[in-house]
Design an enzyme around this catalytic site. Structure first.
Site, PDB file in Angstrom:
ATOM      1  N   LYS A  73       0.796  -1.239   0.000  1.00  0.00           N
ATOM      2  CA  LYS A  73       0.000   0.000   0.000  1.00  0.00           C
ATOM      3  C   LYS A  73       0.822   1.279   0.000  1.00  0.00           C
ATOM      4  O   LYS A  73       0.352   2.344   0.418  1.00  0.00           O
ATOM      5  CB  LYS A  73      -1.018   0.034   1.164  1.00  0.00           C
ATOM      6  CG  LYS A  73      -1.842  -1.208   1.339  1.00  0.00           C
ATOM      7  CD  LYS A  73      -2.265  -1.880   0.056  1.00  0.00           C
ATOM      8  CE  LYS A  73      -3.291  -1.131  -0.750  1.00  0.00           C
ATOM      9  NZ  LYS A  73      -3.473  -1.825  -2.083  1.00  0.00           N
ATOM     10  N   GLY A 111       2.257   2.609  -2.805  1.00  0.00           N
ATOM     11  CA  GLY A 111       2.348   3.229  -4.125  1.00  0.00           C
ATOM     12  C   GLY A 111       3.119   2.361  -5.109  1.00  0.00           C
ATOM     13  O   GLY A 111       3.671   2.868  -6.096  1.00  0.00           O
ATOM     14  N   LYS A 129       8.114  -7.270  -9.171  1.00  0.00           N
ATOM     15  CA  LYS A 129       7.553  -6.621  -7.970  1.00  0.00           C
ATOM     16  C   LYS A 129       7.726  -7.527  -6.756  1.00  0.00           C
ATOM     17  O   LYS A 129       7.573  -8.740  -6.861  1.00  0.00           O
ATOM     18  CB  LYS A 129       6.061  -6.364  -8.209  1.00  0.00           C
ATOM     19  CG  LYS A 129       5.269  -6.083  -6.945  1.00  0.00           C
ATOM     20  CD  LYS A 129       3.769  -6.032  -7.218  1.00  0.00           C
ATOM     21  CE  LYS A 129       2.999  -6.128  -5.902  1.00  0.00           C
ATOM     22  NZ  LYS A 129       1.546  -5.998  -6.095  1.00  0.00           N
ATOM     23  N   HIS A 158       7.052  -7.496  -2.189  1.00  0.00           N
ATOM     24  CA  HIS A 158       6.815  -6.794  -0.914  1.00  0.00           C
ATOM     25  C   HIS A 158       7.725  -7.370   0.163  1.00  0.00           C
ATOM     26  O   HIS A 158       7.562  -7.051   1.355  1.00  0.00           O
ATOM     27  CB  HIS A 158       5.358  -6.958  -0.466  1.00  0.00           C
ATOM     28  CG  HIS A 158       4.369  -6.170  -1.271  1.00  0.00           C
ATOM     29  ND1 HIS A 158       4.574  -4.864  -1.650  1.00  0.00           N
ATOM     30  CD2 HIS A 158       3.145  -6.500  -1.757  1.00  0.00           C
ATOM     31  CE1 HIS A 158       3.535  -4.442  -2.340  1.00  0.00           C
ATOM     32  NE2 HIS A 158       2.648  -5.417  -2.417  1.00  0.00           N
ATOM     33  N   SER A 214      -4.651   2.711   4.341  1.00  0.00           N
ATOM     34  CA  SER A 214      -4.831   2.069   3.036  1.00  0.00           C
ATOM     35  C   SER A 214      -4.853   0.545   3.177  1.00  0.00           C
ATOM     36  O   SER A 214      -5.644  -0.143   2.540  1.00  0.00           O
ATOM     37  CB  SER A 214      -3.693   2.521   2.112  1.00  0.00           C
ATOM     38  OG  SER A 214      -3.824   1.954   0.840  1.00  0.00           O
ATOM     39  N   GLY A 243      -5.835   7.849  -2.974  1.00  0.00           N
ATOM     40  CA  GLY A 243      -4.609   8.365  -3.577  1.00  0.00           C
ATOM     41  C   GLY A 243      -4.145   9.694  -3.021  1.00  0.00           C
ATOM     42  O   GLY A 243      -3.647  10.548  -3.761  1.00  0.00           O
TER      43      GLY A 243
END
Ligand code: A3P
Length: 297
Positions: free
Chosen positions: A49, A51, A108, A110, A140, A261
């Site tokens: 979360k 971005g 990608k 995390h 978020s 956002g």
């Protein structure tokens, strides 16, 4: 299998080297650790979360000279494999997708710094880390956990903040995550990007990303990339707004993936008491290091 036949259910978290990860990710973790990227691959990493999707879309447009059509060639999950994700969540695991793609690939993750496969550092892969202030991140994440039908049920907001502060949510402690990459950024040539900086001056941050990727695009192309990655434009773009996933995975009738956002939305969610407790705890956890987070612009 059509997307609407992906079956999912709320999952448990299982610790991997002390970091709580969704069980389906924990199960396949040995294969993820053994993954060896190509030196030309680019890693985009973040705590959830922060971005990530926004940064991914900017990077894809930078790598394709701002060509919007080419960046609509596939959904963001197919363009940029999600390293640790298993086929329980998406139709193909991150590793399976990576096998089908030739380098240079954008990947990608995390994962906290210490769980990133060593190959990324051995091969000196370019790494972009996106960070967002803790208060907006936890807000978020709470909305995301409500709509993400594959994550543990978030429970009420008050208890959720406590879990965030204790590092009990998926991917563990936000504090350790942001510090882990911060402390390694110089040694490992990691580009550390802040969500708030991207909101404040998107053009400046797009140019920073461009230079880091050793690209040189015209002013017009940079302007186009800024427009194409504005929040409302991305919210309407079916290749990045996650409407490509079925309701059994992300139920966007509960909350949109592209939700608000903004910087400072936490003010609409934290009570003054919650904010004071959070700030006190934050000071203790972040006292050894100064990372210039901003909770408002
Ligand atoms: P909010 O829930 O606060 O709206 P990630 O991609 O890491 O999961 O991050 C998702 C967060 O980034 C969501 O935050 C989402 O709305 C926000 N986001 C996505 N694209 C954005 C954009 N172009 N501009 C600003 N925020 C964006």
């Amino acid at each position: 299998m059509p997307d609407d036949q992906i079956v999912s259910s709320r999952r448990l978290l299982v610790p991997v080297k002390g970091i709580p990860l969704p069980d389906h990710i924990a199960e396949g973790f040995d294969a993820v650790s053994a993954f060896c990227p190509h030196p030309s691959d680019v890693l985009i990493s973040s705590y959830p979360k922060s971005g990530t999707t926004w940064t991914q879309e900017i990077v894809d447009l930078l790598l394709h000279n701002g060509d919007a059509e080419r960046c609509r060639r596939a959904s963001i999950i197919k363009r940029h494999p999600f390293l640790e994700v298993s086929s329980h969540l998406f139709k193909e695991s991150g590793l399976a997708l990576l096998k089908e793609m030739d380098p240079p690939r954008v990947i990608k993750t995390h994962l906290p710094f210490q769980l990133v496969p060593d190959g990324f550092w051995e091969n000196k892969c370019k790494t972009i880390y996106v960070a967002r202030n803790a208060k907006d991140t936890v807000v978020s994440y709470h909305y995301f956990h409500q709509m993400n039908q594959t994550s543990p049920a978030p429970g009420p907001w008050e208890g959720y903040i406590q879990k965030f502060m204790r590092g009990q949510l998926g991917y563990g402690s936000w504090y350790d995550h942001v510090k882990g990459y911060w402390e390694e950024r110089e040694k490992k040539n990691i580009l550390y990007v802040f969500y708030e900086d991207m909101k404040e001056n998107p053009r400046r941050e797009v140019e920073r990303l461009m230079k880091y990727l050793d690209l040189s695009l015209s002013d017009d192309v940079i302007s186009r990339i800024v427009e194409l990655t504005a929040f409302m434009t991305m919210k309407e773009n079916p290749m990045v707004n996650y409407t490509f996933l079925p309701k059994t995975v992300f139920d966007q009738s509960i909350s949109s993936f592209m939700r608000k956002g903004d910087v400072g939305d936490w003010k609409n969610h934290f009570t003054p008491e919650q904010s004071a407790e959070f700030d006190e705890d934050y000071k203790k956890k972040m006292k050894q290091v100064h990372i210039p987070f901003r909770t408002q612009l």
